[in-house]
Design an enzyme around this catalytic site. Structure first.
Site, PDB file in Angstrom:
ATOM      1  N   CYS A 145      -1.423   0.619   7.358  1.00 34.17           N
ATOM      2  CA  CYS A 145      -2.854   0.307   7.494  1.00 34.17           C
ATOM      3  C   CYS A 145      -3.248  -0.938   6.701  1.00 34.17           C
ATOM      4  O   CYS A 145      -3.495  -2.001   7.273  1.00 34.17           O
ATOM      5  CB  CYS A 145      -3.722   1.485   7.043  1.00 34.17           C
ATOM      6  N   ARG A 146      -3.294  -0.812   5.357  1.00 32.70           N
ATOM      7  CA  ARG A 146      -3.855  -1.905   4.541  1.00 32.70           C
ATOM      8  C   ARG A 146      -2.913  -3.086   4.340  1.00 32.70           C
ATOM      9  O   ARG A 146      -3.321  -4.241   4.519  1.00 32.70           O
ATOM     10  CB  ARG A 146      -4.276  -1.350   3.170  1.00 32.70           C
ATOM     11  N   SER A 147      -1.672  -2.825   3.943  1.00 35.12           N
ATOM     12  CA  SER A 147      -0.821  -3.979   3.605  1.00 35.12           C
ATOM     13  C   SER A 147      -0.392  -4.809   4.822  1.00 35.12           C
ATOM     14  O   SER A 147      -0.295  -6.042   4.694  1.00 35.12           O
ATOM     15  CB  SER A 147       0.367  -3.581   2.726  1.00 35.12           C
ATOM     16  N   ASP A 182      -8.222   3.385   1.096  1.00 30.74           N
ATOM     17  CA  ASP A 182      -7.323   3.795   2.169  1.00 30.74           C
ATOM     18  C   ASP A 182      -8.145   4.288   3.363  1.00 30.74           C
ATOM     19  O   ASP A 182      -8.850   5.292   3.248  1.00 30.74           O
ATOM     20  CB  ASP A 182      -6.444   4.925   1.623  1.00 30.74           C
ATOM     21  N   ASN A 196       2.344   1.377   4.342  1.00 30.58           N
ATOM     22  CA  ASN A 196       2.651   0.097   5.007  1.00 30.58           C
ATOM     23  C   ASN A 196       2.332   0.134   6.506  1.00 30.58           C
ATOM     24  O   ASN A 196       3.024  -0.494   7.314  1.00 30.58           O
ATOM     25  CB  ASN A 196       4.110  -0.326   4.761  1.00 30.58           C
ATOM     26  N   CYS A 215       0.873  -1.185   0.000  1.00 29.50           N
ATOM     27  CA  CYS A 215       0.000   0.000   0.000  1.00 29.50           C
ATOM     28  C   CYS A 215       0.904   1.228   0.000  1.00 29.50           C
ATOM     29  O   CYS A 215       2.075   1.137  -0.379  1.00 29.50           O
ATOM     30  CB  CYS A 215      -0.967  -0.030   1.186  1.00 29.50           C
TER      31      CYS A 215
HETATM   32  P1  4NP Z   1      -1.773   2.709   4.088  1.00 25.22           P
HETATM   33  O1  4NP Z   1      -2.463   4.033   4.681  1.00 25.22           O
HETATM   34  O2  4NP Z   1      -1.203   3.100   2.739  1.00 25.22           O
HETATM   35  O3  4NP Z   1      -2.890   1.740   3.978  1.00 25.22           O
HETATM   36  O4  4NP Z   1      -0.700   2.301   5.074  1.00 25.22           O
HETATM   37  C1  4NP Z   1      -1.807   5.253   4.808  1.00 25.22           C
HETATM   38  C2  4NP Z   1      -0.934   5.470   5.837  1.00 25.22           C
HETATM   39  C3  4NP Z   1      -0.321   6.709   5.970  1.00 25.22           C
HETATM   40  C4  4NP Z   1      -0.595   7.713   5.083  1.00 25.22           C
HETATM   41  C5  4NP Z   1      -1.474   7.498   4.032  1.00 25.22           C
HETATM   42  C6  4NP Z   1      -2.072   6.268   3.896  1.00 25.22           C
HETATM   43  N1  4NP Z   1       0.020   9.002   5.248  1.00 25.22           N
HETATM   44  O5  4NP Z   1      -0.289   9.907   4.451  1.00 25.22           O
HETATM   45  O6  4NP Z   1       0.836   9.174   6.158  1.00 25.22           O
END
Ligand code: 4NP
Length: 162
Positions: free
Chosen positions: A15-17, A126, A13, A10
């Site tokens: 939340c989703r992955s 997301d 790294n 993602c």
């Molecule tokens: P992820 O979610 O891609 O599923 O881990 C996010 C985590 C952090 C951010 C964006 C999306 N950020 O902008 O910090």
């Protein structure tokens, strides 16, 4: 039995992955037809070294999957040869991955949601800036996609062995 190596990717790294990694490990654990090695990474470096977001940890803990000991890392060029599959959570992750994939490298880089047979999720949204229920929805989607993805892997492995 052949080991299949998959990398869930993602943006951050956190939340989703990491959630996809935990769920894929759980689904594969319950399946005797496949040995799956799973890791996860982010296309961005913002959160390198961080633990998964506490909302992801909590959403996964509700179904007995512990992702708390994972640590964020960024995708590396070596990943494209090390892994058989690289599973993008959304279209932006997919295009960022394809932009850095070395020509002729081994990994199949795909949108993870395309492997869901019964629903047309496409992207795993997301949940980072949304409400906490977004993390439960993410978990439900990931579970459904992971089951269908692993079934696809089993069928293709059986096809190869015939
Ligand atoms: P992820 O979610 O891609 O599923 O881990 C996010 C985590 C952090 C951010 C964006 C999306 N950020 O902008 O910090």
């Amino acid at each position: 039995m052949k080991k299949v190596k998959v990398l869930a990717v993602c943006l951050g790294n956190i939340c989703r992955s990491p959630a996809a990694q935990g769920i894929l490990q759980r689904v594969a654990q319950d399946c005797s037809d496949l040995v799956l090695e799973v890791d996860s990474a982010g296309t961005a470096a913002y959160h390198v070294g961080s633990s998964p977001d506490s909302r992801s940890v909590q959403a996964l803990a509700k179904v007995g999957v512990d992702i708390s000991s994972q640590q964020a890392r960024q995708v590396s060029i070596a990943d494209f040869d090390c892994f058989d599959w690289i599973l993008a959570m959304d279209n932006e992750n997919l295009s960022n991955l394809r932009a850095i994939q070395p020509p002729g490298s081994h990994a199949k880089v795909v949108l993870f949601g395309e492997y869901c047979a019964d629903a047309d999720f496409g992207e795993v949204q997301d949940p980072y800036y949304g409400k906490s229920n977004g993390f439960n929805l993410m978990r439900v989607q990931l579970q459904q996609i992971a089951e269908d993805f692993i079934n696809t892997l089993i069928l293709s492995e059986q096809g190869l062995r015939r």
